[in-house]
Design an enzyme around this catalytic site. Sequence first.
Site, short mmCIF file in Angstrom:
data_model
loop_
_atom_site.label_atom_id
_atom_site.label_comp_id
_atom_site.label_asym_id
_atom_site.label_seq_id
_atom_site.Cartn_x
_atom_site.Cartn_y
_atom_site.Cartn_z
CG HIS A 18 -1.96 -1.27 1.31
ND1 HIS A 18 -2.49 -2.38 1.75
CD2 HIS A 18 -3.91 -1.36 0.45
CE1 HIS A 18 -3.07 -2.47 1.83
NE2 HIS A 18 -3.69 -2.50 0.98
CE LYS A 42 -12.20 -7.44 1.03
NZ LYS A 42 -10.82 -7.25 0.60
NE ARG A 92 -3.00 -6.99 -4.84
CZ ARG A 92 -3.72 -7.42 -3.53
NH1 ARG A 92 -3.40 -7.05 -2.50
NH2 ARG A 92 -4.45 -7.06 -3.73
CB SER A 130 -4.62 -6.49 3.73
OG SER A 130 -3.91 -5.40 3.81
P1 ADP Z 1 -9.76 -3.59 -1.27
O1 ADP Z 1 -10.62 -4.56 -0.01
O2 ADP Z 1 -10.63 -2.42 -1.21
O3 ADP Z 1 -9.43 -4.16 -2.88
P2 ADP Z 1 -6.76 -3.30 0.01
O4 ADP Z 1 -6.77 -2.61 0.68
O5 ADP Z 1 -6.72 -4.83 -0.22
O6 ADP Z 1 -8.51 -3.28 0.15
O7 ADP Z 1 -6.93 -2.49 -1.55
C1 ADP Z 1 -6.53 -0.86 -1.33
C2 ADP Z 1 -6.05 -1.33 -3.24
O8 ADP Z 1 -4.00 -1.33 -2.79
C3 ADP Z 1 -6.70 -2.22 -4.67
O9 ADP Z 1 -5.88 -1.42 -5.62
C4 ADP Z 1 -5.48 -2.94 -4.28
O10 ADP Z 1 -4.99 -3.57 -5.17
C5 ADP Z 1 -3.77 -2.13 -3.96
N1 ADP Z 1 -3.06 -3.22 -3.36
C6 ADP Z 1 -3.27 -4.11 -2.27
N2 ADP Z 1 -2.32 -4.49 -1.93
C7 ADP Z 1 -1.44 -3.71 -2.45
C8 ADP Z 1 0.37 -4.55 -2.85
N3 ADP Z 1 0.71 -5.12 -2.33
N4 ADP Z 1 0.90 -3.69 -4.20
C9 ADP Z 1 0.12 -3.09 -5.07
N5 ADP Z 1 -1.25 -2.47 -5.23
C10 ADP Z 1 -1.40 -3.25 -3.35
#
Ligand code: ADP
Length: 161
Positions: A18, A42, A92, A130
């Site tokens: 992130h 979630k 990703r 996450s």
């Molecule tokens: P959501 O439930 O909206 O997917 P996340 O917190 O899992 O929430 O992800 C938020 C955003 O960050 C999404 O666009 C996801 O693709 C991106 N994201 C999550 N992990 C990574 C990572 N390791 N590298 C790049 N982008 C990420």
Amino acid sequence: MTITACYPGSFDPMTRGHLDLVERGLRLFDHLVVAIGVNGEKASLFSLEEREGLIRAEVAQFGDRVEVATFDGLVVDFCKARGVGVLLRGLRTVSDFESEMAMAFTNRRLASEIETVFMMPSEDYAFVSSRLIKEIVRAGGSVSDFVPPHVERALANRLGD
Ligand code: ADP
């Protein structure tokens, strides 16, 4: 003209992936609003306030270029209310693409004035999520390469035995 982008997500908790995306976003945009969404579907490990605190501690290094906020409901409504015209999302893997494309088209249908921009993280974080981080901690592994130290401590406090 200054451009503000909204980077929405669950951030449960924030990872180095992130953070990598925040840093990349700041190369394109003047300001970022990291927006933590209330996702009824979630179940989250950390409360909204906890997630907000973990992110704030990490993005403080960017000063007033990065704001942290929470929102309930549609992200496009959150953007409209603040006059933000760009949504930043991370890509990703190919599997991300499918769900992100559906979400981007849906958001465009809901608010055609808002553009979604995708950025790819460093390949070091291309597999970091996450969900995976929580699984590793539950299984007793170290996640220090994947999350900032204070997030690792919070995970250990919550999940460690
Ligand atoms: P959501 O439930 O909206 O997917 P996340 O917190 O899992 O929430 O992800 C938020 C955003 O960050 C999404 O666009 C996801 O693709 C991106 N994201 C999550 N992990 C990574 C990572 N390791 N590298 C790049 N982008 C990420």
